[in-house]
Scaffold this motif. Structure first.
Motif, short mmCIF file in Angstrom:
data_model
loop_
_atom_site.label_atom_id
_atom_site.label_comp_id
_atom_site.label_asym_id
_atom_site.label_seq_id
_atom_site.Cartn_x
_atom_site.Cartn_y
_atom_site.Cartn_z
N PRO A 43 0.81 -1.23 0.00
CA PRO A 43 0.00 0.00 0.00
C PRO A 43 0.84 1.29 0.00
O PRO A 43 0.60 2.17 -0.83
CB PRO A 43 -0.86 -0.13 1.26
CG PRO A 43 -1.01 -1.60 1.44
CD PRO A 43 0.32 -2.17 1.02
N PRO A 44 1.87 1.40 0.88
CA PRO A 44 2.69 2.63 0.79
C PRO A 44 3.46 2.73 -0.52
O PRO A 44 3.61 3.81 -1.08
CB PRO A 44 3.66 2.53 1.97
CG PRO A 44 3.11 1.50 2.87
CD PRO A 44 2.24 0.62 2.05
N LEU A 45 3.92 1.58 -1.02
CA LEU A 45 4.65 1.60 -2.30
C LEU A 45 3.72 2.03 -3.42
O LEU A 45 4.09 2.84 -4.28
CB LEU A 45 5.24 0.21 -2.58
CG LEU A 45 6.16 0.08 -3.78
CD1 LEU A 45 7.37 0.99 -3.61
CD2 LEU A 45 6.60 -1.35 -3.96
N GLY A 46 2.49 1.52 -3.42
CA GLY A 46 1.51 1.94 -4.42
C GLY A 46 1.18 3.41 -4.30
O GLY A 46 1.01 4.12 -5.30
N ASN A 53 -2.70 -0.04 -7.12
CA ASN A 53 -2.77 -1.33 -6.44
C ASN A 53 -2.21 -2.36 -7.42
O ASN A 53 -2.80 -2.60 -8.47
CB ASN A 53 -4.21 -1.65 -6.06
CG ASN A 53 -4.34 -2.95 -5.30
OD1 ASN A 53 -3.36 -3.67 -5.11
ND2 ASN A 53 -5.54 -3.26 -4.87
N PHE A 54 -1.09 -2.96 -7.07
CA PHE A 54 -0.39 -3.84 -8.01
C PHE A 54 -1.25 -5.01 -8.47
O PHE A 54 -1.17 -5.42 -9.63
CB PHE A 54 0.91 -4.36 -7.40
CG PHE A 54 2.02 -3.36 -7.45
CD1 PHE A 54 2.84 -3.27 -8.54
CD2 PHE A 54 2.22 -2.49 -6.39
CE1 PHE A 54 3.86 -2.35 -8.59
CE2 PHE A 54 3.24 -1.56 -6.43
CZ PHE A 54 4.06 -1.48 -7.53
N THR A 55 -2.05 -5.58 -7.60
CA THR A 55 -2.85 -6.75 -8.00
C THR A 55 -3.91 -6.40 -9.02
O THR A 55 -4.41 -7.27 -9.71
CB THR A 55 -3.50 -7.42 -6.77
OG1 THR A 55 -4.27 -6.45 -6.06
CG2 THR A 55 -2.46 -8.02 -5.85
N ASP A 56 -4.26 -5.11 -9.13
CA ASP A 56 -5.27 -4.71 -10.11
C ASP A 56 -4.67 -4.37 -11.47
O ASP A 56 -5.41 -4.12 -12.42
CB ASP A 56 -6.05 -3.50 -9.60
CG ASP A 56 -6.90 -3.85 -8.39
OD1 ASP A 56 -7.22 -5.04 -8.22
OD2 ASP A 56 -7.23 -2.93 -7.61
N TYR A 75 -0.54 -8.90 -15.07
CA TYR A 75 0.86 -8.76 -14.69
C TYR A 75 1.02 -8.17 -13.29
O TYR A 75 2.04 -8.36 -12.65
CB TYR A 75 1.64 -7.95 -15.73
CG TYR A 75 1.24 -6.50 -15.85
CD1 TYR A 75 1.88 -5.52 -15.10
CD2 TYR A 75 0.23 -6.10 -16.73
CE1 TYR A 75 1.53 -4.20 -15.22
CE2 TYR A 75 -0.12 -4.79 -16.85
CZ TYR A 75 0.52 -3.83 -16.09
OH TYR A 75 0.17 -2.52 -16.20
N GLY A 76 0.03 -7.48 -12.77
CA GLY A 76 0.10 -6.92 -11.42
C GLY A 76 0.16 -8.02 -10.37
O GLY A 76 0.91 -7.93 -9.39
N ASN A 77 -0.62 -9.06 -10.56
CA ASN A 77 -0.59 -10.20 -9.64
C ASN A 77 0.79 -10.87 -9.68
O ASN A 77 1.32 -11.28 -8.65
CB ASN A 77 -1.69 -11.19 -9.99
CG ASN A 77 -1.97 -12.15 -8.87
OD1 ASN A 77 -1.77 -11.84 -7.71
ND2 ASN A 77 -2.41 -13.35 -9.22
N PHE A 78 1.37 -10.96 -10.87
CA PHE A 78 2.71 -11.52 -11.01
C PHE A 78 3.73 -10.67 -10.25
O PHE A 78 4.59 -11.20 -9.55
CB PHE A 78 3.09 -11.61 -12.49
CG PHE A 78 4.51 -12.04 -12.71
CD1 PHE A 78 4.88 -13.36 -12.51
CD2 PHE A 78 5.47 -11.13 -13.11
CE1 PHE A 78 6.19 -13.76 -12.69
CE2 PHE A 78 6.78 -11.52 -13.30
CZ PHE A 78 7.14 -12.84 -13.10
N LEU A 79 3.63 -9.34 -10.37
CA LEU A 79 4.54 -8.46 -9.63
C LEU A 79 4.40 -8.68 -8.13
O LEU A 79 5.40 -8.70 -7.40
CB LEU A 79 4.26 -7.00 -9.97
CG LEU A 79 4.66 -6.52 -11.36
CD1 LEU A 79 4.21 -5.08 -11.58
CD2 LEU A 79 6.16 -6.64 -11.55
#
Length: 135
Positions: A43-46, A53-56, A75-79
């Motif tokens: 969350p802070p990184l996002g 939100n990386f997973t989205d 690819y967000g889930n992969f990250l």
């Protein structure tokens, strides 16, 4: 019945039990790290990179048509999984580094000086002669 006895002997060996315990603890540790990454670190990184939100994160390859869902490359889930792995690998590295440092300290401790050897028969005899001469 012989096969069951052989399997029981195999399953109860120390190495197999130790491995099973390690796998169970590793799975639990993996869940803790996954939660730490997704709930605390990401969350802070996002937020730093613009509220992402990386997973989205995904690339839409084909839009949804009617009842057919969209075809996406997530690819967000992969990250997210890569970040999880990197953190787990780093924590394991730190644990092994600490264990190696402790082992080196243990090896570096000087050994206790050996006890002096027991006197030989000649030394005992000479000591007795000396004591008799003193009298």
């Amino acid at each position: 019945m012989k096969l069951a006895d052989e399997f029981k002997a195999f399953a109860m060996k120390g190495n197999v039990v130790d491995m099973a315990v390690g796998i169970i603890i590793g799975a639990a540790f993996g869940k803790i790290i996954a939660s730490m990454v997704s709930d605390i670190i990401m969350p802070p990184l996002g937020l730093l990179i613009g509220g992402v939100n990386f997973t989205d994160l995904k690339f839409i390859m084909k839009s949804a048509v009617g009842e057919n869902p969209a075809v996406t490359l997530n690819y967000g889930n992969f990250l997210q999984v890569v970040f999880d792995f990197l953190i787990v690998a780093f924590v394991v590295f730190l644990m092994i580094k600490a264990m190696n440092a402790a082992k080196r300290k243990e090896e570096a401790k000087p050994a206790a000086p050996p006890a002096p050897p027991a006197p030989t028969k000649e030394e005992i005899l000479l000591t007795e002669i000396r004591d008799l001469l003193k009298k």
